[in-house]
Design an enzyme around this catalytic site. Structure first.
Site, PDB file in Angstrom:
ATOM      1  CG  ASN A  21       9.406  -5.079   2.453  1.00 21.61           C
ATOM      2  OD1 ASN A  21       8.217  -4.875   2.252  1.00 21.61           O
ATOM      3  ND2 ASN A  21       9.857  -5.660   3.559  1.00 21.61           N
ATOM      4  CE  LYS A  30       1.734  -9.753   7.400  1.00 21.68           C
ATOM      5  NZ  LYS A  30       2.257  -8.516   8.003  1.00 21.68           N
ATOM      6  CE  LYS A  47       1.318  -9.024   2.182  1.00 20.69           C
ATOM      7  NZ  LYS A  47       1.449  -7.981   3.210  1.00 20.69           N
ATOM      8  CG  ASP A  70      -1.116  -7.019   5.518  1.00 21.25           C
ATOM      9  OD1 ASP A  70      -1.887  -6.034   5.510  1.00 21.25           O
ATOM     10  OD2 ASP A  70       0.115  -6.920   5.378  1.00 21.25           O
ATOM     11  CD  GLU A  88      -0.296  -6.349   8.718  1.00 13.72           C
ATOM     12  OE1 GLU A  88      -0.100  -7.462   9.267  1.00 13.72           O
ATOM     13  OE2 GLU A  88       0.580  -5.780   8.037  1.00 13.72           O
ATOM     14  CD  GLU A 109       2.684  -2.522   6.374  1.00 16.32           C
ATOM     15  OE1 GLU A 109       2.385  -3.573   6.967  1.00 16.32           O
ATOM     16  OE2 GLU A 109       3.095  -2.485   5.215  1.00 16.32           O
ATOM     17  CG  ASP A 146       9.814  -0.717   9.261  1.00 11.44           C
ATOM     18  OD1 ASP A 146      10.900  -0.490   9.820  1.00 11.44           O
ATOM     19  OD2 ASP A 146       9.704  -1.344   8.193  1.00 11.44           O
ATOM     20  CG  HIS A 152       6.406  -3.287   7.632  1.00  9.75           C
ATOM     21  ND1 HIS A 152       7.443  -2.542   7.098  1.00  9.75           N
ATOM     22  CD2 HIS A 152       5.841  -3.942   6.589  1.00  9.75           C
ATOM     23  CE1 HIS A 152       7.492  -2.741   5.781  1.00  9.75           C
ATOM     24  NE2 HIS A 152       6.542  -3.582   5.448  1.00  9.75           N
ATOM     25  CD  GLU A 203       6.052  -8.143   8.179  1.00  8.85           C
ATOM     26  OE1 GLU A 203       6.256  -6.926   8.299  1.00  8.85           O
ATOM     27  OE2 GLU A 203       5.202  -8.619   7.395  1.00  8.85           O
TER      28      GLU A 203
HETATM   29 MG   LIG Z   1       1.326  -5.214   6.261  1.00  9.67          MG
END
Ligand SMILES: [Mg+2]
Length: 389
Positions: free
Chosen positions: A55, A182, A184, A213, A239, A265, A292, A322, A341
């Site tokens: 994603n 986690k 944001k 993050d 992050e 990532e 990733d 990620h 993740e």
């Molecule tokens: Mg991230």
């Protein structure tokens, strides 16, 4: 017996979701689904390898069809085989894809190549009749460890989402067996983010740890202001503070943030990873690397990245990729990464685990399925099969 790639198919699929992080919203997000069709039969069925990109970077149908799939199909099939001739050699397929590509400027071709590379490794492990993580462990002379740490990534900004919804979301991850969650930050002002963080910490208490993050949103000044606020809390990590390629910012941040930092990532090659290690001030005793493979030229390249890390004194156990896909779960179990993740409620059917796999104490156990294991996840395999047939 011949082993030959007879077709490489791609379809671009929506994985949209009404969420946003500090940088983008996901309402128009797509992914490429790829099938590498071989002429090999196993258990009365044709071996098909599958892949998709993580994603956040959109489907790559144009690049895949015009350049990378075309080069595989144009290559002399014998030149894509291993020395014995009984299986594909993923590095040779990778080399065919990268014919006539200049160095540097990785752009998003690394996503297109990484997606096909995932399907190639799936096919190779299926032809070998083994789970990919066991094949990888054997190749590297390691012991596979099917038990893999996973954490729950969520805590996105979402229209109308208040503190009680955020708390409820985090509680639901704990209820599902996770012990690291986690959220944001950077999509609100620092005062509001502090309230969100305190609300989550109060909710999870001693049952779990929290990572935050910023998705590359902050300049140095804001990143440091957040660092000073965040270091009051026992966070799992802080992050992707600034622009992914701003290594000086990352290095400066370390002076203000003694706790664990995480990033990587949005670095798409072993050369970029090497620059982060050389210049980013990342500390091998506490920080985390999130490259990733599905976005960064695949597992062939990821093995080169792990070599770079080794040269610079980093253990693979500092890597928690990620993306939340089964490919990285296999790499973690086979090559000793620190975990993977997971997005318990997002990006389905692509993310997640084979059916019946449960999170216990923040870990899953890999089932012994041939290849990457997509056939064990019925909603995902349904989409894959439709592409191959
Ligand atoms: Mg991230």
């Amino acid at each position: 017996m011949s082993v030959r790639i007879v077709d490489v198919r791609e379809i671009t699929k929506p994985i949209s979701s009404p969420i946003r992080n500090a940088y983008i919203d996901f309402t128009k997000m797509t992914t490429s689904l790829v099938a590498v069709v071989t002429d090999v039969m196993r258990d009365g069925k044709r071996v098909v390898g599958y892949g998709f990109n993580s994603n956040g970077r959109y489907g790559q149908g144009g690049l895949i069809r015009e350049r990378f799939a075309a080069r595989i199909l144009e290559a002399d099939p014998k030149k894509l085989l291993n020395e014995v001739g009984d299986n594909l050699d993923p590095d040779k397929v990778w080399g065919a894809m990268m014919t006539n590509e200049k160095p540097g400027g990785h752009g998003e071709r690394s996503v297109a190549v990484g997606t096909i590379d995932m399907a190639v490794w799936d096919a190779v492990a299926k032809i070998a009749g083994k789970p990919l993580f066991r094949l990888l462990a054997e190749r590297h002379g390691r012991q596979a460890n099917p038990r893999v740490f996973v954490y729950a990534a969520g805590g996105y900004y979402y229209p109308g989402k208040g503190l009680s919804m955020l708390r409820g979301e985090m509680r639901s991850y704990l209820d599902r067996g996770y012990n690291v969650v986690k959220m944001k930050i950077g999509g609100a002002d620092i005062g509001e983010d502090r309230m969100r963080i305190e609300a989550v910490l109060e909710e999870i208490g001693k049952d779990a740890q929290l990572a935050v993050d910023a998705n590359g949103r902050f300049n140095l000044e804001t990143g440091i202001a957040y660092a000073k606020m965040l270091r009051d809390y026992p966070l799992f990590w802080y992050e992707e503070v600034g622009d992914p390629l701003d290594y000086a910012l990352q290095a400066a941040l370390a002076e203000f943030y003694p706790g664990p930092m995480a990033t990587g990532e949005n670095l798409f090659s072993h050369q970029d990873a090497r620059n982060l290690i050389r210049y980013g001030g990342m500390r091998p005793d506490r920080d985390w690397l999130q490259f990733d493979c599905a976005l960064s030229y695949g597992l062939c390249e990821y093995q080169r990245t792990l070599d770079v890390l080794k040269t610079h004194g980093w253990s693979p156990s500092r890597c928690i990729p990620h993306g939340g896909h089964q490919m990285s779960l296999n790499i973690a179990a086979g090559l000793g990464l620190g975990g993977n993740e997971s997005y318990p409620d997002l990006f389905q059917p692509y993310g997640g685990f084979p059916d019946g796999v449960r999170v216990e104490n923040g870990h899953i156990t890999m089932p012994d399925l041939p290849g990457i294991g997509f056939e064990g996840k019925s909603d995902l395999y349904k989409e894959m099969k439709a592409l191959a047939e």
